[in-house]
Motif scaffolding. Structure first.
Motif, short mmCIF file in Angstrom:
data_model
loop_
_atom_site.label_atom_id
_atom_site.label_comp_id
_atom_site.label_asym_id
_atom_site.label_seq_id
_atom_site.Cartn_x
_atom_site.Cartn_y
_atom_site.Cartn_z
N SER A 252 22.11 92.34 35.30
CA SER A 252 23.43 92.20 34.42
C SER A 252 24.76 92.16 35.29
CB SER A 252 23.78 93.28 33.63
OG SER A 252 22.78 93.10 32.43
N ALA A 253 24.63 92.95 36.29
CA ALA A 253 25.79 93.10 37.36
C ALA A 253 25.83 91.81 38.23
CB ALA A 253 25.61 94.30 38.21
N ALA A 254 24.76 91.49 38.70
CA ALA A 254 24.46 90.15 39.44
C ALA A 254 25.08 88.95 38.83
CB ALA A 254 23.08 90.16 39.90
N LEU A 255 24.53 88.72 37.45
CA LEU A 255 25.09 87.72 36.76
C LEU A 255 26.69 87.51 36.64
CD1 LEU A 255 22.40 87.84 33.85
CD2 LEU A 255 22.81 85.91 35.31
N SER A 256 27.35 88.72 36.36
CA SER A 256 28.73 88.95 36.36
C SER A 256 29.45 88.42 37.59
CB SER A 256 29.18 90.20 35.83
OG SER A 256 29.07 91.24 36.75
N LYS A 257 28.63 88.59 38.68
CA LYS A 257 29.61 88.74 40.03
C LYS A 257 28.95 87.17 40.79
CE LYS A 257 30.58 93.51 41.03
NZ LYS A 257 31.85 93.22 40.86
N ARG A 258 27.79 86.62 40.40
CA ARG A 258 27.42 85.53 41.25
C ARG A 258 27.65 84.27 40.60
NH1 ARG A 258 24.94 84.58 45.86
NH2 ARG A 258 22.72 84.27 45.27
N LEU A 259 27.65 84.25 39.30
CA LEU A 259 28.10 82.93 38.59
C LEU A 259 29.42 82.72 38.19
CD1 LEU A 259 25.14 83.22 35.90
CD2 LEU A 259 25.25 81.99 37.90
N THR A 260 29.82 81.48 38.03
CA THR A 260 31.27 80.89 37.72
C THR A 260 31.14 80.22 36.71
OG1 THR A 260 32.16 81.29 39.96
CG2 THR A 260 33.20 79.90 38.40
#
Length: 315
Positions: A252-260
């Motif tokens: 969940s954290a990675a999705l919020s930071k890695r995706l635009t």
């Protein structure tokens, strides 16, 4: 004399026939054989090519009811020569997929006689996954799903595959979690900026834990976004519930930071924006407050995940 001549002629013709028969034999047409076959509308079996590192490669896709705004495909990988199709029936993964707007793909890949082992995604198994996803999504008019980036979660050999897939296609992997998959070695630096989490069992084999921690520390020496955590009182075959929960928090954290929004290109997270964990004491610090050399700490994607990383190891 005539009989001897006839016998000689017959023998010569027989030899010629055998030689001609052998010369006419051609190797199997690996290049033009079908890619594979459908098991059902959402499951596809990829046929191995000459030199592939698998003998069986089956993949099953699950999508939520709404597919227009999906962000990624979460790949679920199980232990050595063990399938993960059953995980697609678990509400905890389906609910997570609905919340985070994900498709799920389970794999059933086995190596029995082929050269190499399927955990090396560059040996053919990684291409098989991509072919299966392309084929299933085309059949179901969901070609946009085939272009989505991946989250990779695996247990044991499945975790090893997840790690090596991040080296095979780093541009496609948002983040990966390797749970107790100890047969890992250092890869090239191409996947160092991919958030990677290695989850060890305290009572697992020493060699497994050393390999996994060693990879993390080597990647951290490059400034990589890698971390490891040790679950107390658990061996290789212990319950996976806590590890799955931490993996979901990590994703969940990675999705919020890695995706635009509006693109499948992946952001690189600045190293100094994360937190660091002391692997010995389990204390956590913001990056600039870490009292030791930063390369010695596990890199943690944000403060909220850092708290969960600590709790996982001190429960």
């Amino acid at each position: 004399m005539k009989n001897l001549f006839v016998l000689f002629l017959t023998f010569t013709l027989l030899l010629t026939s055998c030689s001609s028969s052998n010369d006419d034999q051609t190797p199997p047409d690996y290049e033009n054989k079908p890619v594979g076959e459908f098991i059902d509308n959402w499951s596809f079996r990829v046929f191995p090519k000459l030199g592939d590192n698998f003998d069986l490669a089956e993949f099953k896709l699950w999508v939520p009811e709404s597919t227009n705004n999906l962000k990624a495909v979460l790949i679920l990988c199980n232990y050595s020569n063990g399938g993960s199709f059953g995980w697609l029936n678990l509400e905890e993964w389906k609910n997570f997929a609905k919340t985070e707007k994900l498709a799920l793909m389970a794999i059933n890949v086995k190596t029995t006689t082929a050269d190499g082992f399927y955990t090396d995604a560059k040996g053919g198994s990684g291409d098989a996954l991509l072919k299966a996803l392309d084929t299933i999504t085309y059949k179901n008019n969901l070609t946009h799903v085939s272009k989505l980036p991946f989250l990779m979660k695996g247990y044991s050999a499945g975790g090893v595959f997840s790690y090596y897939f991040s080296d095979f296609k780093p541009e496609r992997v948002i983040a990966f979690v390797n749970i107790r998959g100890g047969a890992v070695g250092l890869t090239a630096s191409g996947n160092s900026n991919i958030p990677g989490l290695m989850l060890l069992g305290e009572n697992d084999a020493i060699s497994r834990n050393q390999n996994m921690a060693g990879v993390v520390l080597s990647k951290r020496n490059e400034g990589g976004a890698f971390s490891y955590a040790i679950e107390p009182d658990v061996d290789h075959f212990g319950n996976l519930g806590s590890s799955w929960e931490l993996a979901r928090d990590f994703f969940s954290a990675a999705l919020s930071k890695r995706l635009t929004d509006g693109t499948n290109e992946l952001n690189i997270i600045p190293e100094n924006s994360g937190w660091l964990g002391n692997n010995a004491t389990k204390e956590i610090f913001s990056f600039n407050e870490f009292p030791n050399p930063t390369k010695e700490g596990s890199w943690l994607i944000d403060e909220a995940f850092a708290q969960k990383w600590k709790a996982y190891q001190t429960k």
